[in-house]
Write an enzyme that holds these catalytic residues in place. Structure first.
Site, PDB file in Angstrom:
ATOM      1  N   GLY A  45      51.667  44.448  79.591  1.00  0.00           N
ATOM      2  CA  GLY A  45      51.894  44.419  81.039  1.00  0.00           C
ATOM      3  C   GLY A  45      50.737  45.185  81.662  1.00  0.00           C
ATOM      4  O   GLY A  45      50.448  46.322  81.269  1.00  0.00           O
ATOM      5  N   ASP A 234      48.445  40.059  86.697  1.00  0.00           N
ATOM      6  CA  ASP A 234      47.501  40.865  85.916  1.00  0.00           C
ATOM      7  C   ASP A 234      46.223  41.142  86.687  1.00  0.00           C
ATOM      8  O   ASP A 234      45.530  42.129  86.427  1.00  0.00           O
ATOM      9  CB  ASP A 234      47.198  40.169  84.589  1.00  0.00           C
TER      10      ASP A 234
HETATM   11  O1  MRU Z   1      50.344  39.611  77.824  1.00  0.00           O
HETATM   12  P1  MRU Z   1      51.237  40.544  78.596  1.00  0.00           P
HETATM   13  O2  MRU Z   1      52.632  40.599  78.095  1.00  0.00           O
HETATM   14  O3  MRU Z   1      50.606  41.911  78.758  1.00  0.00           O
HETATM   15  O4  MRU Z   1      51.290  39.884  80.040  1.00  0.00           O
HETATM   16  C1  MRU Z   1      52.027  40.499  81.037  1.00  0.00           C
HETATM   17  C2  MRU Z   1      52.112  39.710  82.285  1.00  0.00           C
HETATM   18  O5  MRU Z   1      51.527  38.668  82.425  1.00  0.00           O
HETATM   19  C3  MRU Z   1      52.922  40.310  83.392  1.00  0.00           C
HETATM   20  O6  MRU Z   1      53.487  39.314  84.167  1.00  0.00           O
HETATM   21  C4  MRU Z   1      51.972  41.137  84.272  1.00  0.00           C
HETATM   22  O7  MRU Z   1      51.255  42.084  83.519  1.00  0.00           O
HETATM   23  C5  MRU Z   1      52.671  41.794  85.368  1.00  0.00           C
HETATM   24  S1  MRU Z   1      53.527  43.190  84.873  1.00  0.00           S
HETATM   25  C6  MRU Z   1      54.145  44.118  86.059  1.00  0.00           C
END
Ligand code: MRU
Length: 343
Positions: A45, A234
């Protein structure tokens, strides 16, 4: 419980690869251990990864020895390596730069480099808690009583350094206001953040959550089962392009097709004021994550797979972006520029 915490000279990470079966905290003593945990997505995240990186750099500052110039040089190298662990999210490079700025200032003023880094981490953690609360308060107003919210991946507290998360903070605050809210969580292939993490987070608080496969979004929307979409981000560009977990773009397209509002939740630390959507580096992860299910290869040997971790949603599919500074609406160039000065 938090996704990531700095305690003394250790970084504590709630290991998300083990959820929901076991709740185990990983104790990292070196920046390399934190970097490995980020790469393996034990912490994940964008906002949580950003703070984990900042904490790793603080560990490096606490441990470094030598003249201030040598220490600074080594810390720049550590920051560079950390930056490469997950290149797509905006928070990581932002947080690393914020810690480096404080460390450089301490070096110039003859201060304590380790303490400067730790204080910066603590300050940003406090600031982030407040940002999550405010995003939740703003977002709760978008959720009607009895609404069903569709979310993708995990944008709850597991994805952030704080207590509420981003998109799921709105669900939590809507409930606090006495609204009845239901969540549809896409399982989120290949790593199943929705099925494992969002479902775990919400169900342990008694929030009604139903898991669907990623391919069921069109079915659910066409049956009128979704009142709004709420996802995290992100990286958000100044023109309103949103980078989020792969699979977000098709959900936004379906939402437009079915007249369902599509809301993105992003703290200002996730905005990229200078980059351009066409140039974004989308992290490509290993083939095994897609080819294997529960450790067993299902795709025939020799067949190639793709594994981009994120996709890009164009601004015309986004109804609004919820930040700690309020709800931004199109035209995004104008509304985003208005708040970016405050970061
Ligand atoms: O690959 P990840 O699990 O790190 O991806 C996370 C996401 O895409 C979330 O939607 C994003 O980081 C928003 S978190 C508040």
């Amino acid at each position: 419980m938090r996704a990531v915490e700095l305690r003394g000279d250790r970084v504590l990470i709630l290991d998300q690869t083990l959820l929901p079966h076991s709740v185990r905290v990983l104790e990292c003593r070196t920046p390399e251990e934190v970097a490995e945990a980020i790469r393996e997505m034990r912490v994940r995240g964008a906002p949580a990864v950003g703070m984990a990186g900042a904490m790793a750099l603080a560990l490096a500052a606490l441990r470094s020895r030598g003249s201030p110039e040598e220490r600074l040089r080594r810390l720049e190298e550590v920051a560079e390596r950390l930056r490469g662990t997950r290149p797509t999210g905006a928070d990581l490079s932002r947080r690393l730069e914020q810690v480096m700025e404080e460390v450089r200032r301490a070096a110039r003023e003859g201060g304590d480099l380790g303490r400067a880094a730790v204080e910066e981490v603590r300050r940003r953690m406090r600031e982030y808690d407040e940002a999550e609360r405010r995003m939740g308060e703003h977002g709760a107003g978008l959720i009607g009583d009895g609404a069903t919210v569709l979310t993708h991946c995990n944008a709850g507290w597991l994805a952030t350094p704080g207590k509420y998360g981003t998109a799921l903070s709105a669900v939590r605050f809507a409930r606090k206001r006495g609204k009845r809210v239901r969540v549809l969580a896409t399982e989120t292939r290949p790593l199943l953040q929705g099925a494992r993490l969002t479902a775990w987070e919400l169900s342990r608080e008694g929030i009604e959550v139903t898991v669907i496969t990623d391919g069921m979004v069109g079915y659910c929307m066409s049956k009128g089962m979704v009142d709004l979409v709420a996802v995290g981000a992100d990286r958000v560009f100044r023109d309103g392009h949103v980078v989020n977990k792969v699979g977000t773009y098709p959900i936004a397209s379906l939402a437009r097709r079915h007249g369902v509002p599509f809301y993105v939740f992003a703290p200002l630390s996730t905005f990229d004021p200078v980059g351009r959507a066409e140039e974004v580096e989308i992290e490509q992860r290993g083939e095994r994550e897609v080819a294997e299910v529960a450790g067993r290869r299902l795709v025939p040997e020799g067949v190639r797979v793709l594994n981009p971790a994120f996709d890009l949603t164009p601004p015309e599919l986004v109804t609004a972006i919820v930040t700690e500074e309020g709800i931004l609406r199109p035209p995004f160039r104008r509304s985003i520029s208005r708040v970016l000065g405050k970061d």
